[in-house]
Design a protein around this motif. Structure first.
Motif, mmCIF file in Angstrom:
data_model
loop_
_atom_site.group_PDB
_atom_site.id
_atom_site.type_symbol
_atom_site.label_atom_id
_atom_site.label_comp_id
_atom_site.label_asym_id
_atom_site.label_seq_id
_atom_site.Cartn_x
_atom_site.Cartn_y
_atom_site.Cartn_z
ATOM 1 N N ASN A 201 21.514 37.356 62.911
ATOM 2 C CA ASN A 201 20.596 38.231 63.618
ATOM 3 C C ASN A 201 20.427 39.583 62.938
ATOM 4 O O ASN A 201 19.762 40.453 63.478
ATOM 5 C CB ASN A 201 21.072 38.439 65.057
ATOM 6 C CG ASN A 201 21.050 37.139 65.838
ATOM 7 O OD1 ASN A 201 20.199 36.300 65.608
ATOM 8 N ND2 ASN A 201 21.990 36.973 66.736
ATOM 9 N N SER A 202 21.022 39.775 61.765
ATOM 10 C CA SER A 202 20.881 41.057 61.083
ATOM 11 C C SER A 202 19.451 41.189 60.571
ATOM 12 O O SER A 202 18.800 40.204 60.224
ATOM 13 C CB SER A 202 21.876 41.175 59.945
ATOM 14 O OG SER A 202 21.490 40.355 58.869
ATOM 15 N N PRO A 203 18.953 42.415 60.500
ATOM 16 C CA PRO A 203 17.571 42.614 60.053
ATOM 17 C C PRO A 203 17.329 42.123 58.629
ATOM 18 O O PRO A 203 16.258 41.589 58.325
ATOM 19 C CB PRO A 203 17.386 44.133 60.130
ATOM 20 C CG PRO A 203 18.425 44.610 61.067
ATOM 21 C CD PRO A 203 19.555 43.653 60.978
ATOM 22 N N ILE A 204 18.303 42.272 57.746
ATOM 23 C CA ILE A 204 18.124 41.824 56.361
ATOM 24 C C ILE A 204 18.040 40.303 56.287
ATOM 25 O O ILE A 204 17.230 39.751 55.547
ATOM 26 C CB ILE A 204 19.257 42.387 55.478
ATOM 27 C CG1 ILE A 204 19.139 43.914 55.417
ATOM 28 C CG2 ILE A 204 19.218 41.780 54.091
ATOM 29 C CD1 ILE A 204 20.242 44.609 54.677
ATOM 30 N N THR A 205 18.833 39.614 57.103
ATOM 31 C CA THR A 205 18.777 38.154 57.127
ATOM 32 C C THR A 205 17.445 37.671 57.695
ATOM 33 O O THR A 205 16.836 36.734 57.180
ATOM 34 C CB THR A 205 19.940 37.590 57.955
ATOM 35 O OG1 THR A 205 21.164 38.083 57.423
ATOM 36 C CG2 THR A 205 19.948 36.082 57.940
ATOM 37 N N VAL A 206 16.983 38.323 58.758
ATOM 38 C CA VAL A 206 15.691 37.959 59.355
ATOM 39 C C VAL A 206 14.570 38.185 58.349
ATOM 40 O O VAL A 206 13.658 37.365 58.207
ATOM 41 C CB VAL A 206 15.452 38.748 60.657
ATOM 42 C CG1 VAL A 206 14.041 38.547 61.180
ATOM 43 C CG2 VAL A 206 16.469 38.346 61.710
ATOM 44 N N LEU A 207 14.646 39.303 57.607
ATOM 45 C CA LEU A 207 13.642 39.587 56.586
ATOM 46 C C LEU A 207 13.653 38.507 55.498
ATOM 47 O O LEU A 207 12.601 38.040 55.059
ATOM 48 C CB LEU A 207 13.902 40.968 55.971
ATOM 49 C CG LEU A 207 12.928 41.430 54.897
ATOM 50 C CD1 LEU A 207 11.540 41.625 55.487
ATOM 51 C CD2 LEU A 207 13.430 42.707 54.256
ATOM 52 N N SER B 219 13.927 47.820 50.909
ATOM 53 C CA SER B 219 14.368 49.145 50.472
ATOM 54 C C SER B 219 14.595 50.064 51.666
ATOM 55 O O SER B 219 15.548 50.844 51.681
ATOM 56 C CB SER B 219 13.365 49.755 49.495
ATOM 57 O OG SER B 219 12.139 50.021 50.150
ATOM 58 N N VAL B 220 13.773 49.946 52.687
ATOM 59 C CA VAL B 220 13.972 50.749 53.899
ATOM 60 C C VAL B 220 15.247 50.315 54.613
ATOM 61 O O VAL B 220 16.045 51.157 55.046
ATOM 62 C CB VAL B 220 12.747 50.632 54.845
ATOM 63 C CG1 VAL B 220 13.021 51.287 56.183
ATOM 64 C CG2 VAL B 220 11.513 51.224 54.183
ATOM 65 N N LEU B 221 15.454 49.008 54.715
ATOM 66 C CA LEU B 221 16.666 48.518 55.375
ATOM 67 C C LEU B 221 17.915 48.880 54.582
ATOM 68 O O LEU B 221 18.954 49.181 55.166
ATOM 69 C CB LEU B 221 16.579 47.003 55.576
ATOM 70 C CG LEU B 221 15.564 46.533 56.602
ATOM 71 C CD1 LEU B 221 15.469 45.008 56.599
ATOM 72 C CD2 LEU B 221 15.923 47.032 57.985
ATOM 73 N N ASP B 222 17.824 48.856 53.241
ATOM 74 C CA ASP B 222 18.968 49.244 52.425
ATOM 75 C C ASP B 222 19.351 50.699 52.670
ATOM 76 O O ASP B 222 20.530 51.037 52.751
ATOM 77 C CB ASP B 222 18.670 49.037 50.938
ATOM 78 C CG ASP B 222 18.763 47.586 50.520
ATOM 79 O OD1 ASP B 222 19.380 46.799 51.263
ATOM 80 O OD2 ASP B 222 18.217 47.244 49.450
#
Length: 93
Positions: A53-59, A78-81
């Motif tokens: 459910n992490s945003p990076i995984t969803v992306l 890049s924003v999530l990083d």
């Protein structure tokens, strides 16, 4: 039953070779059972599994399924990083 116990001159017959095969099957079966059940979760520290459910995984899932293109993927990544403190291109630590 005497024909099984004593072959020809009173010695054990060729059926005596069946016992090591039975023991080998028991040992191999036990190891296989342990590998498929108990030892499966004990493979050492290994690689940490990402949270589904992490945003990076969803992306990543959205990019893989074709919902977003590569430019949008890298822009959002890049924003999530920056937000989650991960470094390097692609989120590699």
């Amino acid at each position: 039953m005497q024909t099984l116990a004593h072959f020809a001159d009173g010695g054990p017959g060729p059926w005596i070779l069946l016992f090591p095969l039975i023991w080998a099957a028991v040992v191999i079966g036990g190891i296989t059972l342990l590998r498929r059940t108990v030892w499966r979760g004990r493979r050492g520290p290994g690689r940490p599994t990402p949270d589904d459910n992490s945003p990076i995984t969803v992306l990543g899932h959205r990019f893989a399924s074709g919902e977003i293109d590569e430019d949008e993927y890298w822009r959002r990544l890049s924003v999530l990083d920056e937000q989650f403190g991960r470094t390097g291109k692609g989120g590699a630590a």
